[in-house]
Design a protein around this motif. Structure first.
Motif, PDB file in Angstrom:
ATOM      1  N   GLY A 286       0.773  -1.228   0.000  1.00  0.00           N
ATOM      2  CA  GLY A 286       0.000   0.000   0.000  1.00  0.00           C
ATOM      3  C   GLY A 286       0.803   1.277   0.000  1.00  0.00           C
ATOM      4  O   GLY A 286       0.223   2.371   0.002  1.00  0.00           O
ATOM      5  N   ALA A 287       2.134   1.184  -0.007  1.00  0.00           N
ATOM      6  CA  ALA A 287       2.954   2.403  -0.046  1.00  0.00           C
ATOM      7  C   ALA A 287       2.914   3.064  -1.422  1.00  0.00           C
ATOM      8  O   ALA A 287       3.185   4.263  -1.550  1.00  0.00           O
ATOM      9  CB  ALA A 287       4.402   2.080   0.338  1.00  0.00           C
ATOM     10  N   TRP A 288       2.592   2.278  -2.434  1.00  0.00           N
ATOM     11  CA  TRP A 288       2.549   2.771  -3.813  1.00  0.00           C
ATOM     12  C   TRP A 288       1.106   2.880  -4.269  1.00  0.00           C
ATOM     13  O   TRP A 288       0.295   1.980  -4.019  1.00  0.00           O
ATOM     14  CB  TRP A 288       3.313   1.811  -4.724  1.00  0.00           C
ATOM     15  N   ASP A 289       0.784   3.981  -4.933  1.00  0.00           N
ATOM     16  CA  ASP A 289      -0.566   4.197  -5.435  1.00  0.00           C
ATOM     17  C   ASP A 289      -0.571   3.971  -6.942  1.00  0.00           C
ATOM     18  O   ASP A 289      -0.080   4.812  -7.701  1.00  0.00           O
ATOM     19  CB  ASP A 289      -1.027   5.619  -5.111  1.00  0.00           C
ATOM     20  N   PRO A 290      -1.109   2.860  -7.420  1.00  0.00           N
ATOM     21  CA  PRO A 290      -1.099   2.591  -8.865  1.00  0.00           C
ATOM     22  C   PRO A 290      -1.950   3.580  -9.658  1.00  0.00           C
ATOM     23  O   PRO A 290      -1.724   3.766 -10.852  1.00  0.00           O
ATOM     24  CB  PRO A 290      -1.648   1.168  -8.959  1.00  0.00           C
TER      25      PRO A 290
ATOM     26  N   LEU B  51       9.493  -1.534   6.696  1.00  0.00           N
ATOM     27  CA  LEU B  51       9.074  -0.199   6.308  1.00  0.00           C
ATOM     28  C   LEU B  51       7.662   0.099   6.798  1.00  0.00           C
ATOM     29  O   LEU B  51       7.423   1.111   7.465  1.00  0.00           O
ATOM     30  CB  LEU B  51       9.145  -0.057   4.790  1.00  0.00           C
ATOM     31  N   ASN B  52       6.705  -0.740   6.488  1.00  0.00           N
ATOM     32  CA  ASN B  52       5.320  -0.555   6.920  1.00  0.00           C
ATOM     33  C   ASN B  52       4.584  -1.876   6.831  1.00  0.00           C
ATOM     34  O   ASN B  52       4.998  -2.789   6.106  1.00  0.00           O
ATOM     35  CB  ASN B  52       4.589   0.503   6.069  1.00  0.00           C
ATOM     36  N   GLY B  53       3.506  -1.985   7.582  1.00  0.00           N
ATOM     37  CA  GLY B  53       2.644  -3.146   7.492  1.00  0.00           C
ATOM     38  C   GLY B  53       1.627  -2.972   6.383  1.00  0.00           C
ATOM     39  O   GLY B  53       1.579  -1.943   5.700  1.00  0.00           O
ATOM     40  N   GLY B  54       0.795  -3.990   6.195  1.00  0.00           N
ATOM     41  CA  GLY B  54      -0.193  -3.957   5.132  1.00  0.00           C
ATOM     42  C   GLY B  54      -1.356  -3.035   5.445  1.00  0.00           C
ATOM     43  O   GLY B  54      -1.625  -2.705   6.605  1.00  0.00           O
ATOM     44  N   PRO B  55      -2.064  -2.563   4.412  1.00  0.00           N
ATOM     45  CA  PRO B  55      -3.168  -1.626   4.621  1.00  0.00           C
ATOM     46  C   PRO B  55      -4.310  -2.259   5.394  1.00  0.00           C
ATOM     47  O   PRO B  55      -4.580  -3.456   5.277  1.00  0.00           O
ATOM     48  CB  PRO B  55      -3.586  -1.260   3.197  1.00  0.00           C
ATOM     49  N   ASN B  56      -4.970  -1.416   6.186  1.00  0.00           N
ATOM     50  CA  ASN B  56      -6.135  -1.881   6.922  1.00  0.00           C
ATOM     51  C   ASN B  56      -7.044  -0.688   7.173  1.00  0.00           C
ATOM     52  O   ASN B  56      -6.634   0.298   7.786  1.00  0.00           O
ATOM     53  CB  ASN B  56      -5.732  -2.527   8.248  1.00  0.00           C
TER      54      ASN B  56
ATOM     55  N   SER C   8       0.807   1.409   9.167  1.00  0.00           N
ATOM     56  CA  SER C   8       0.162   0.905   7.960  1.00  0.00           C
ATOM     57  C   SER C   8      -0.624   2.011   7.265  1.00  0.00           C
ATOM     58  O   SER C   8      -1.113   2.937   7.907  1.00  0.00           O
ATOM     59  CB  SER C   8      -0.800  -0.224   8.314  1.00  0.00           C
ATOM     60  N   PRO C   9      -0.770   1.877   5.945  1.00  0.00           N
ATOM     61  CA  PRO C   9      -1.698   2.761   5.255  1.00  0.00           C
ATOM     62  C   PRO C   9      -3.140   2.364   5.590  1.00  0.00           C
ATOM     63  O   PRO C   9      -3.382   1.224   5.986  1.00  0.00           O
ATOM     64  CB  PRO C   9      -1.371   2.516   3.784  1.00  0.00           C
ATOM     65  N   PRO C  10      -4.086   3.286   5.431  1.00  0.00           N
ATOM     66  CA  PRO C  10      -3.873   4.658   4.953  1.00  0.00           C
ATOM     67  C   PRO C  10      -3.330   5.571   6.047  1.00  0.00           C
ATOM     68  O   PRO C  10      -3.608   5.350   7.218  1.00  0.00           O
ATOM     69  CB  PRO C  10      -5.289   5.084   4.550  1.00  0.00           C
ATOM     70  N   GLY C  11      -2.545   6.531   5.657  1.00  0.00           N
ATOM     71  CA  GLY C  11      -2.085   7.541   6.593  1.00  0.00           C
ATOM     72  C   GLY C  11      -0.620   7.488   6.936  1.00  0.00           C
ATOM     73  O   GLY C  11       0.026   8.516   7.075  1.00  0.00           O
TER      74      GLY C  11
ATOM     75  N   ASP D 149      -4.061   5.270  16.046  1.00  0.00           N
ATOM     76  CA  ASP D 149      -5.015   6.212  15.465  1.00  0.00           C
ATOM     77  C   ASP D 149      -5.785   7.002  16.520  1.00  0.00           C
ATOM     78  O   ASP D 149      -6.251   8.108  16.248  1.00  0.00           O
ATOM     79  CB  ASP D 149      -5.999   5.470  14.560  1.00  0.00           C
ATOM     80  N   GLN D 150      -5.909   6.438  17.712  1.00  0.00           N
ATOM     81  CA  GLN D 150      -6.671   7.114  18.754  1.00  0.00           C
ATOM     82  C   GLN D 150      -5.813   8.065  19.595  1.00  0.00           C
ATOM     83  O   GLN D 150      -6.306   9.065  20.110  1.00  0.00           O
ATOM     84  CB  GLN D 150      -7.329   6.084  19.694  1.00  0.00           C
ATOM     85  N   ALA D 151      -4.538   7.754  19.752  1.00  0.00           N
ATOM     86  CA  ALA D 151      -3.666   8.563  20.612  1.00  0.00           C
ATOM     87  C   ALA D 151      -2.225   8.437  20.149  1.00  0.00           C
ATOM     88  O   ALA D 151      -1.838   7.444  19.527  1.00  0.00           O
ATOM     89  CB  ALA D 151      -3.794   8.115  22.069  1.00  0.00           C
TER      90      ALA D 151
END
Length: 660
Positions: free
Chosen positions: A69-73, A511-516, A530-533, A625-627
């Protein structure tokens, strides 16, 4: 609290620290002395530590599913939020296409228009080992990786797979990434002109990848693949290449004797009852008796069975009759072809298929290095077996560097049940000096084989972190354990050990985990969330405290009065420092669970000083995401002549900056 097992010995000297008056009886409220000398830090092999490079801020990317999810096709660029987060993490190096998941990665199937890209075979983790990864999941190829790193001001380190890939395949990869395009579809070395293929794919200029790595964790039984179970035989095969018999008897992998199709090396095939059935072995190439050499010794004939009956290999099906139980072999790609009912019998529908065979000759590290450097002599090629047995097996044969994977295993409990947070913290800290000791040991071993320091291979850390294991009762580490403040302390301790041992580049896992899309389930246990964000993790904040040390060489650090607190089997303070004419930078960790450690830093007369600390009161806290509880705080310190006093909060990482 249950009594814990005794800790490993702490090797401060190996980490560039002199323990001085450290004592288990030191009072927690005693002031710890930290002296930063002008003298260079001398490493375990007697050589001064090199300057700290920007590439110590690296991360391991995983190519699958648009780099998780780091790349936006849709935009053909980094996903929203990625660039800002990566820049905040000061990332300067990305390892691509990754580790285990990339063990079968074929770059030739990951270039050009997505519709024409082929399937890949998974090495594990992000998909089942040996599983088929459809071309639609193959959208983050070498060209996309270079566009991603360009957007964040970083560079790429390429891991070249060693399984079902040849030295020539690796040379082709180097040519695609590094060779200039001259506008003519000719290749002086013969074969496909990969520089022109790159130009046709939209990038005429070479990418200029400087650092490459051969193989990923072949020392682990779960990643030996075709190689032998015996470790010493396996390391020789890794270095020199070789042969190995594949049978049904493997204790690591099921179905090594199976026949498969395409990129799916999990689901073994049975007969279909149709003409011209064609399958493949799990590993290629296949060696036949006529291929035997003095190095291989005798090579047995393949044993192929259909429905439990052995069939016969022939050079060509053309001369066979309709009832002849025969097959052909394609040696290079491991293909097995049966007849059409006129020339050779047809395996019946549902008939079991199996083959015992020798794979080889497989190319080894030396073959890969030779072929890759023939294309670009300026590249550095690291061996992905950063262990003592590799160093000793290589001896004094020259090589550029070793790629070390610095991990410790962490269980979530023992026979008595799950660890509470305090016990888990102590387990983690007890292990946090092990990677530093291992780096120092490798330095000493390399020095034994290369007395001339100028000829010594470089140490690189191409993955580091923890591996969570289930304890005896099946208890694993808590959810988001790798994101917790306790883990930030552990990883910063590891980074200090890397600096002290002259590591030239360092790749954090991952680098990052998978999107959720569910905020409660996002993975914050990497450099980026993880993405998004792509949120900023506490790990990133802790490690980037070292940013102020980039470009300077580590100096000798002497720690006195370093406490080992009751119930804790490790010294509280671990530190690394630089000192230049402008000032000193001290990266220091307080591993004490619950005690503030007061320190006095002697690094020369300073006109100003400040301290930036990353921590939270709760060792299990992590940003989410909450804190965002784990944050840096900065305070001004008051120099007193040559010294400055500071307070190190419990379970914290700090950077103390002195300006002369």
């Amino acid at each position: 609290m249950r009594k814990r097992t005794a800790a490993i010995a702490i090797a401060l000297v190996a980490a560039g620290l002199t323990p001085g008056a450290a004592s288990a009886g030191a009072r927690p409220d005693d002031r710890v002395g930290i002296r930063v000398d002008n003298a260079p830090l001398v490493m375990a092999d007697g050589v001064p530590a090199p300057k700290i490079a920007p590439e110590i801020f690296g991360a391991n990317a995983r190519w699958i599913d648009d780099e998780l999810g780091a790349w936006d096709p849709a935009t053909h660029g980094p996903a929203a939020g990625f660039t800002a987060a990566a820049e905040a993490a000061r990332l300067k190096l990305i390892r691509y296409p990754g580790g285990t998941v990339a063990n079968f990665f074929d770059f030739k199937k990951a270039i050009g228009p997505l519709a024409r890209r082929g399937c890949q075979t998974s090495g594990g983790f992000a998909a089942v080992r040996f599983g088929n990864l459809a071309g639609a999941r193959n959208g983050f190829g070498p060209d996309e990786e270079e566009k991603l790193v360009s957007a964040i001001g970083a560079t790429t380190m390429v891991m070249v797979p060693s399984i079902n890939q040849t030295a020539q395949d690796a040379a082709d990869y180097v040519e695609y990434m590094n060779s200039p395009s001259d506008g003519t579809a000719t290749n002086p070395a013969g074969g496909v002109d990969w520089a022109e293929v790159r130009a046709a794919n939209g990038h005429a200029a070479p990418y200029g990848i400087k650092v490459w790595e051969y193989g990923n964790e072949p020392f682990l039984d779960g990643q030996r693949y075709w190689r032998d179970q015996d470790l010493q035989t396996r390391v020789t095969q890794f270095i020199e290449g070789g042969w190995s018999r594949q049978t049904a008897a493997s204790t690591t992998y099921q179905d090594d004797d199976g026949l498969f199709s395409g990129c799916d090396l999990v689901n073994r095939k049975t007969g279909t009852g149709t003409a011209h059935q064609t399958y493949r072995t799990r590993y290629n190439p296949i060696a036949l008796p006529a291929d035997a050499t003095p190095a291989s010794g005798p090579i047995a004939e393949p044993v192929l069975t259909v429905g439990g009956v052995r069939w016969t290999r022939v050079d060509s099906l053309a001369g066979s009759g309709p009832a002849d139980q025969v097959y052909e072999i394609g040696k290079a790609d491991g293909t097995i072809t049966f007849g059409d009912g006129t020339h050779g019998a047809i395996p019946a529908a549902g008939a079991g298929l199996g083959i015992e065979y020798t794979t080889g000759r497989q190319d080894g590290f030396l073959d890969f290095v030779r072929a890759m450097k023939a294309v670009d002599p300026a590249i550095t090629v690291c061996a992905g077996w950063g262990k003592p047995e590799f160093v000793d097996a290589m001896g004094n044969r020259p090589y550029d560097c070793v790629g070390i994977h610095s991990y410790t295993d962490q269980a979530g409990g023992d026979a008595d049940g799950a660890f509470d947070s305090t016990e888990l913290y102590q387990q983690l800290m007890n292990a946090s000096d092990v990677p530093t000791d291992e780096l120092a040991d490798l330095r000493r071993r390399i020095a034994q084989h290369f007395p001339d320091a100028r000829e010594r291979p470089v140490l690189t850390v191409t993955e580091y972190g923890t591996i969570s294991r289930n304890g005896p009762t099946g208890v694993s580490t808590p959810n988001n354990f790798a994101a917790m403040q306790m883990h930030n302390v552990y990883e910063t301790t590891m980074l200090i050990g890397q600096i002290a041992n002259g590591v030239r580049l360092s790749i954090n896992s991952n680098l990052n985990g998978g999107p959720n899309a569910d905020p409660a389930k996002r993975d914050w246990g990497n450099i980026l969330a993880s993405p998004p964000g792509f949120g900023i993790t506490g790990r990133s904040m802790s490690l980037t405290l070292a940013a102020g040390m980039i470009g300077a060489a580590p100096r000798k650090v002497t720690v006195t009065g370093n406490p080992v607190l009751a119930g804790q089997n490790y010294t509280a303070v671990v530190a690394a420092a630089t000192r230049t004419k402008e000032g000193a930078r001290l990266l220091v960790v307080n591993r004490s669970l619950d005690k503030t450690v007061p320190i006095t830093v002697d690094a020369g007369a300073a006109r100003s000083a400040r301290q930036t600390t990353v921590t939270d009161e709760d060792i299990t806290a992590y940003n989410n995401d909450q804190a965002q509880p784990v944050q840096p705080t900065t305070r001004t310190l008051a120099p007193k002549g040559r010294t400055v006093d500071a307070e190190l909060p419990p379970h914290s990482a700090s950077l103390i900056e002195l300006t002369y």
